[in-house]
Design a protein around this motif. Structure first.
Motif, PDB file in Angstrom:
ATOM      1  N   LEU A 171       0.814  -1.214   0.000  1.00  0.00           N
ATOM      2  CA  LEU A 171       0.000   0.000   0.000  1.00  0.00           C
ATOM      3  C   LEU A 171       0.850   1.266   0.000  1.00  0.00           C
ATOM      4  O   LEU A 171       0.363   2.335  -0.379  1.00  0.00           O
ATOM      5  CB  LEU A 171      -0.938  -0.012   1.205  1.00  0.00           C
ATOM      6  N   LEU A 172       2.111   1.149   0.424  1.00  0.00           N
ATOM      7  CA  LEU A 172       3.003   2.301   0.327  1.00  0.00           C
ATOM      8  C   LEU A 172       3.149   2.740  -1.123  1.00  0.00           C
ATOM      9  O   LEU A 172       3.332   3.932  -1.404  1.00  0.00           O
ATOM     10  CB  LEU A 172       4.376   1.955   0.914  1.00  0.00           C
ATOM     11  N   THR A 173       3.042   1.815  -2.070  1.00  0.00           N
ATOM     12  CA  THR A 173       3.157   2.189  -3.479  1.00  0.00           C
ATOM     13  C   THR A 173       2.056   3.170  -3.881  1.00  0.00           C
ATOM     14  O   THR A 173       2.265   3.999  -4.766  1.00  0.00           O
ATOM     15  CB  THR A 173       3.089   0.951  -4.395  1.00  0.00           C
ATOM     16  N   SER A 174       0.895   3.086  -3.244  1.00  0.00           N
ATOM     17  CA  SER A 174      -0.173   4.035  -3.561  1.00  0.00           C
ATOM     18  C   SER A 174       0.163   5.424  -3.035  1.00  0.00           C
ATOM     19  O   SER A 174      -0.147   6.426  -3.688  1.00  0.00           O
ATOM     20  CB  SER A 174      -1.496   3.540  -2.964  1.00  0.00           C
ATOM     21  N   ALA A 215       8.342   1.458  -7.524  1.00  0.00           N
ATOM     22  CA  ALA A 215       7.723   2.684  -7.022  1.00  0.00           C
ATOM     23  C   ALA A 215       8.720   3.700  -6.491  1.00  0.00           C
ATOM     24  O   ALA A 215       8.605   4.905  -6.776  1.00  0.00           O
ATOM     25  CB  ALA A 215       6.706   2.334  -5.929  1.00  0.00           C
ATOM     26  N   GLY A 216       9.686   3.250  -5.712  1.00  0.00           N
ATOM     27  CA  GLY A 216      10.602   4.192  -5.074  1.00  0.00           C
ATOM     28  C   GLY A 216      11.343   5.083  -6.052  1.00  0.00           C
ATOM     29  O   GLY A 216      11.300   6.323  -5.927  1.00  0.00           O
ATOM     30  N   PRO A 217      12.031   4.521  -7.035  1.00  0.00           N
ATOM     31  CA  PRO A 217      12.764   5.360  -7.994  1.00  0.00           C
ATOM     32  C   PRO A 217      11.862   6.319  -8.770  1.00  0.00           C
ATOM     33  O   PRO A 217      12.260   7.449  -9.062  1.00  0.00           O
ATOM     34  CB  PRO A 217      13.423   4.336  -8.921  1.00  0.00           C
ATOM     35  N   VAL A 218      10.646   5.886  -9.111  1.00  0.00           N
ATOM     36  CA  VAL A 218       9.744   6.762  -9.870  1.00  0.00           C
ATOM     37  C   VAL A 218       9.309   7.953  -9.028  1.00  0.00           C
ATOM     38  O   VAL A 218       9.302   9.097  -9.500  1.00  0.00           O
ATOM     39  CB  VAL A 218       8.511   5.977 -10.365  1.00  0.00           C
TER      40      VAL A 218
END
Length: 361
Positions: free
Chosen positions: A224-227, A302-305
């Motif tokens: 959910l962190l990706t959201s 997700a992190g790099p983006v």
């Protein structure tokens, strides 16, 4: 058995939820207020949390209705986190409504679940924010029925009313916040402060076994962190496009220059792909299909983006983007902090390789 294709589209109910949360955040979480709060000794916005958790009932989305919650799914929680990410809202939603709640759902503790679902109690799992699903857990000692030890890097511990503490006997214990010492740590993201939790003979109530509860909690947190990261990236892109349409040089909008168009187009492609990955992770957590792999894939991307989107926003805003008054620095700091929260992208890529049996050359 054939696998059901994931549904990546937002339902009408999810869009209505998004609109309601965005309206609340627009009215009560303006960038200037977040910046001022980040500079203060009270970074958490208790009034905003009360509106989100108690008035709107969002703290109990994952909790079944018979336990006082909303009985919703991870997809609805993902929508809320997208909006919280866009505003870099200083509330302990991920820590309490996701991480602590998931651990309690695994343990089956009805009393604490009801307290967290009401929003009047904030729960925090006492593990470092950097821990990924499957990482070895630091555990405090249990001596004569009391807990002793120290846990560092705990997110939102200062806002907690109750802490869920893993102990060396393999149990997860509920400890009231006034029984521990919470010492703030210097953190890059001031809207999600970190702290060291010290227990010196604290009393705790055993909830269940640590391993399955924490594994479930951290997997949901990573997915959910990706959201939240999607919300950050989408805000950065949207604000940058808006600014470049208004900012003029040589009597024409800066956004009309081809070099900047190419950078924005590349960023748009990354954000669209991140949306697909985040929606897939939320859907996998809801359905239980290929969950570990889908979450690891989403987090590896997700992190790099999110960091790239925030960096581009800062650079393309020019001089104003470098100022403290502009909120882009809040976005960049949260994106940087999120990129190592619940596992780095490298750790999740390694997890993907293990899950699909892809050996290193």
């Amino acid at each position: 058995m054939s696998r059901t294709e994931p549904d990546l589209l937002y339902s009408e109910e999810e869009e209505a939820l998004r609109a309601a949360v965005r309206d609340l955040l627009t009215d009560h979480c303006d960038p200037a207020g977040v910046i001022a709060r980040a500079e203060s000794d009270t970074p958490h916005d208790r009034a905003l949390w009360k509106s989100l958790a108690e008035a709107m009932g969002l703290a109990g989305l994952l909790v079944p209705e018979e336990l006082g919650g909303q009985g919703a799914s991870h997809r609805e929680v993902a929508v809320v986190l997208e909006e919280l990410g866009r505003s870099v809202a200083p509330v302990p939603y991920l820590a309490s409504a996701v991480v602590a709640t998931e651990a309690l759902l695994e343990c089956g503790d009805r009393e604490l679940l009801g307290r967290l679902a009401s929003g009047r109690t904030v729960g925090v799992l006492a593990v470092g924010l950097h821990l990924a699903p499957g990482d070895a857990l630091p555990a405090v000692r249990l001596e004569d029925g009391r807990l002793h030890g120290e846990v560092t890097g705990v997110a939102d511990a200062a806002a907690a009313d109750v802490l869920l503490v893993p102990a060396q006997d393999g149990g997860l214990y509920a400890v009231e916040a006034d029984a521990v010492t919470v010492t703030p740590q210097t953190s890059l993201d001031l809207t999600r402060p970190l702290a060291t939790v010290t227990l010196t003979g604290a009393e705790g109530r055993r909830l269940g076994d640590t391993e399955p509860a924490v594994r479930r909690a951290l997997r949901s947190a990573a997915g959910l962190l990706t959201s939240e990261q999607l919300g950050l990236a989408d805000w950065a892109l949207t604000e940058t496009v808006r600014y470049l349409k208004e900012r003029k040089q040589f009597n024409r909008p800066v956004g009309g220059f081809q070099a900047l168009k190419h950078r924005l187009a590349q960023l748009w492609l990354e954000v669209v792909s991140l949306r697909a990955a985040a929606r897939a992770a939320a859907d996998a957590l809801t359905t239980g299909e290929d969950t570990d792999l889908t979450v690891a894939v989403a987090q590896s991307y997700a992190g790099p983006v999110a960091v790239h989107a925030a960096e581009e926003a800062l650079q393309l805003h020019g001089g104003i983007g470098m100022t403290w008054e502009h909120p882009v620095h809040l976005c960049l700091k949260r994106a940087k902090a999120d990129s190592i929260a619940h596992g780095t992208s490298g750790a999740h890529r390694a997890a993907v390789a293990g899950l699909v049996d892809l050996q290193a050359p």
